[in-house]
Design an enzyme around this catalytic site. Structure first.
Site, short mmCIF file in Angstrom:
data_model
loop_
_atom_site.label_atom_id
_atom_site.label_comp_id
_atom_site.label_asym_id
_atom_site.label_seq_id
_atom_site.Cartn_x
_atom_site.Cartn_y
_atom_site.Cartn_z
N LYS A 156 9.29 -0.02 -4.90
CA LYS A 156 8.14 -0.93 -5.11
C LYS A 156 7.22 -0.37 -6.19
O LYS A 156 6.72 -1.11 -7.04
CB LYS A 156 7.35 -1.12 -3.80
CG LYS A 156 8.10 -1.85 -2.69
CD LYS A 156 8.47 -3.29 -3.02
CE LYS A 156 7.27 -4.22 -3.04
NZ LYS A 156 7.69 -5.66 -3.17
N ASP B 77 0.83 -1.22 0.00
CA ASP B 77 0.00 0.00 0.00
C ASP B 77 0.86 1.27 0.00
O ASP B 77 0.37 2.35 -0.31
CB ASP B 77 -0.96 0.00 1.20
CG ASP B 77 -0.25 -0.02 2.55
OD1 ASP B 77 0.99 -0.16 2.59
OD2 ASP B 77 -0.95 0.10 3.58
N GLU B 78 2.15 1.13 0.34
CA GLU B 78 3.01 2.32 0.44
C GLU B 78 3.22 3.00 -0.91
O GLU B 78 3.65 4.15 -0.96
CB GLU B 78 4.36 1.96 1.05
CG GLU B 78 4.24 1.48 2.46
CD GLU B 78 5.53 1.55 3.26
OE1 GLU B 78 6.45 2.30 2.88
OE2 GLU B 78 5.61 0.85 4.27
P1 NAD Z 1 11.37 -9.72 4.54
O1 NAD Z 1 12.38 -8.62 4.50
O2 NAD Z 1 11.03 -10.38 5.82
O3 NAD Z 1 11.84 -10.90 3.55
C1 NAD Z 1 12.40 -10.66 2.29
C2 NAD Z 1 13.05 -11.95 1.80
O4 NAD Z 1 13.57 -11.71 0.48
C3 NAD Z 1 14.24 -12.41 2.65
O5 NAD Z 1 14.16 -13.79 2.91
C4 NAD Z 1 15.46 -12.09 1.79
O6 NAD Z 1 16.56 -12.95 2.03
C5 NAD Z 1 14.88 -12.26 0.40
N1 NAD Z 1 15.63 -11.50 -0.62
C6 NAD Z 1 16.02 -10.21 -0.57
N2 NAD Z 1 16.68 -9.87 -1.70
C7 NAD Z 1 16.68 -10.98 -2.49
C8 NAD Z 1 17.20 -11.27 -3.79
N3 NAD Z 1 17.84 -10.33 -4.50
N4 NAD Z 1 17.01 -12.51 -4.30
C9 NAD Z 1 16.37 -13.47 -3.59
N5 NAD Z 1 15.88 -13.25 -2.35
C10 NAD Z 1 16.03 -12.02 -1.81
O7 NAD Z 1 10.09 -9.11 3.84
P2 NAD Z 1 8.53 -9.41 4.10
O8 NAD Z 1 8.04 -8.53 5.18
O9 NAD Z 1 8.34 -10.87 4.18
O10 NAD Z 1 7.90 -8.87 2.73
C11 NAD Z 1 7.71 -9.72 1.62
C12 NAD Z 1 7.11 -8.92 0.49
O11 NAD Z 1 5.87 -8.36 0.88
C13 NAD Z 1 7.97 -7.73 0.04
O12 NAD Z 1 7.91 -7.63 -1.35
C14 NAD Z 1 7.32 -6.53 0.68
O13 NAD Z 1 7.53 -5.38 -0.11
C15 NAD Z 1 5.86 -6.95 0.66
N6 NAD Z 1 5.01 -6.36 1.72
C16 NAD Z 1 5.37 -6.44 3.03
C17 NAD Z 1 4.53 -5.93 4.01
C18 NAD Z 1 4.87 -6.01 5.48
O14 NAD Z 1 4.14 -5.45 6.30
N7 NAD Z 1 5.93 -6.69 5.88
C19 NAD Z 1 3.31 -5.34 3.64
C20 NAD Z 1 2.98 -5.27 2.29
C21 NAD Z 1 3.83 -5.80 1.34
O1 TDX Z 2 11.12 2.00 15.90
C1 TDX Z 2 10.10 2.31 15.27
N1 TDX Z 2 9.29 3.31 15.77
C2 TDX Z 2 8.17 3.75 15.13
O2 TDX Z 2 7.48 4.66 15.62
C3 TDX Z 2 9.70 1.68 14.03
C4 TDX Z 2 10.53 0.56 13.44
C5 TDX Z 2 8.56 2.12 13.41
N2 TDX Z 2 7.81 3.15 13.92
C6 TDX Z 2 6.60 3.60 13.20
C7 TDX Z 2 6.83 3.94 11.73
C8 TDX Z 2 5.51 3.57 11.10
O3 TDX Z 2 4.61 4.65 11.23
O4 TDX Z 2 5.68 2.50 13.20
C9 TDX Z 2 4.99 2.39 11.95
C10 TDX Z 2 5.26 1.03 11.34
O5 TDX Z 2 6.63 0.99 10.97
P1 TDX Z 2 7.29 -0.27 10.21
O6 TDX Z 2 7.05 -1.50 11.01
O7 TDX Z 2 8.69 0.11 9.87
O8 TDX Z 2 6.37 -0.40 8.91
P2 TDX Z 2 6.04 0.65 7.73
O9 TDX Z 2 7.07 1.67 7.56
O10 TDX Z 2 4.62 1.11 7.95
O11 TDX Z 2 6.11 -0.36 6.46
C11 TDX Z 2 5.56 -1.69 6.55
O12 TDX Z 2 4.34 -1.80 5.89
C12 TDX Z 2 4.33 -1.78 4.50
C13 TDX Z 2 6.53 -2.73 5.99
O13 TDX Z 2 7.79 -2.62 6.63
C14 TDX Z 2 6.68 -2.65 4.52
O14 TDX Z 2 7.49 -3.68 4.00
C15 TDX Z 2 5.32 -2.73 3.89
O15 TDX Z 2 5.43 -2.52 2.52
#
Ligand code: NAD
Ligand code: TDX
Length: 342
Positions: free
Chosen positions: A148, A121-122
């Protein structure tokens, strides 16, 4: 079906693999992961010996490696995913998130196979009011979000130009087991358990919509099996909350789980620190399209999901102690040292 899951050793990818192996007894999964700091094979310990699973250490930018693999569909979870790291150094984000997605698109084009691209969503930027739909403009504000959004535009171009059968999901903030402790919810849980300061950026009033990771995994799976090629699907649970409210709620529940009392003062750990640069005020999307077209719905209530998550971190201390003892501490010092006055 043979699925190539990229980034399967990360937080969401590993949850997806576990889900798919149990939901689809006929699927075979190849997990391609470079094992960056965020990739951890311990996330998959319980399924690594499955006859329907194999792991390959490799980079999604490696075209030659991809040519040698056999699969029917690609699910792209691989990414550099942490906003704060993209502010410190954007280069790995451009490489993996943009060049890596391009390599997968070329692979899908050559094979004629399906690609589900897991986005966020970012890409829409900050929602001052209302909800973003799939047609809202892309206005990313962090280098992470811009990388992204760039990958999403490449996917669109390959659909339009080359007829690649690709779909995009854009999900809100995930939480649940196996999330790397740099992200807000596990960071709060671990710091509370360890009695360390909990850094809150700015005034703590930035709003995020929190979804349990398994609900996101089911959404990606629905798009893979029932999605229409070329379409974008927003995924969210309508569970918006300002950060400070979320943190107070978490601290209350952690205290309950650990049998602590208010006087034990977990709330005293809350520390307001210098804001994140370009910090988006609010993320909010409308998931009506995936609900209507694919019959998907977020099923996990926040109370339930957050309690399960807290218990998982309490019960899996070995998992996170290994992470926070190594390379991660160097990042922690750079990111929080000055902010916390150390
Ligand atoms: P994460 O950082 O936990 O995991 C990413 C994984 O990708 C890791 O295992 C890493 O080793 C692997 N990776 C990184 N670069 C690579 C490369 N070049 N080749 C192969 N593997 C590689 O991330 P996540 O939180 O699991 O997010 C997964 C996907 O979902 C991402 O695309 C992220 O943008 C998207 N996403 C995450 C969130 C969230 O809240 N975490 C929300 C919306 C979308
Ligand atoms: O130490 C902190 N203190 C703080 O206030 C951290 C790590 C975060 N925050 C705030 C920043 C954000 O407003 O909390 C909120 C959530 O932060 P994150 O966990 O870093 O997430 P965000 O930046 O919202 O992005 C996440 O959601 C969308 C994921 O990391 C992304 O991969 C995804 O695409």
């Amino acid at each position: 079906m043979r699925l190539l899951v990229t980034g399967g050793a990360g937080f969401i990818g590993s949850n997806y693999i576990r889900y798919a192996l149990s939901a689809h007894p006929d699927c075979y999964i190849i997990n391609l992961d470079r094992l960056t700091y965020a990739g951890n094979l311990e996330n998959l310990k319980d399924i690594e010996s499955s006859a329907r699973y194999e792991f390959i250490k490799g980079d999604i930018c490696d075209r030659k490696l991809l040519e040698d693999l056999e699969f029917d569909a690609i699910l792209n979870f691989a990414a550099e995913s942490h906003v704060d790291r993209s502010i410190l150094d954007a280069a790995p984000f451009l490489q993996t998130n943009i060049a890596g997605t391009h390599t997968l698109l070329e692979t899908a084009r050559q094979r004629g196979c399906i690609l589900v691209h897991v986005s966020t969503d970012e890409v829409y930027g900050s929602a001052e009011k209302g909800l973003f739909s799939e047609n809202s403009p892309l206005l990313p504000n962090s280098p992470y979000a811009a990388s992204k959004a760039s990958s999403d535009l490449l996917v669109r171009a390959y659909v339009e130009t080359h007829g690649v059968r690709a779909m995009i999901t854009r999900c809100t903030n995930n939480y649940g087991p196996y999330q790397f402790p740099e992200k807000l919810i596990p960071l709060v849980i671990l710091n509370a358990i360890s009695g360390k300061p909990i850094p809150v950026y700015g005034d703590g009033m930035n709003v995020r919509d929190w979804i349990y990771v398994e609900d996101h995994c089911r959404a990606v799976d629905a798009v893979l099996h029932r999605g229409r090629a070329g379409e974008i699907y927003n995924v969210g649970s309508g569970n918006e909350m300002p950060n400070i409210e979320l943190i107070r709620l978490l601290l209350g529940k952690i205290a309950d789980e650990l049998g602590m009392h208010e006087k034990d003062g977990l709330s005293g750990l809350i520390t307001f620190v210098k804001d994140r640069k370009g910090h988006d005020r609010r993320y909010a999307i409308d998931p009506a399209k995936i609900e209507r077209e694919l019959g998907w719905r977020a099923e996990t209530g926040f109370e339930d999901g957050i309690t399960r998550t807290i218990r998982w971190y309490i019960d899996n201390r070995r998992w996170w102690e290994r992470i926070i003892s190594g390379e991660y501490m160097k990042y922690y010092d750079v990111q929080y040292g000055e902010r916390l006055g150390r």
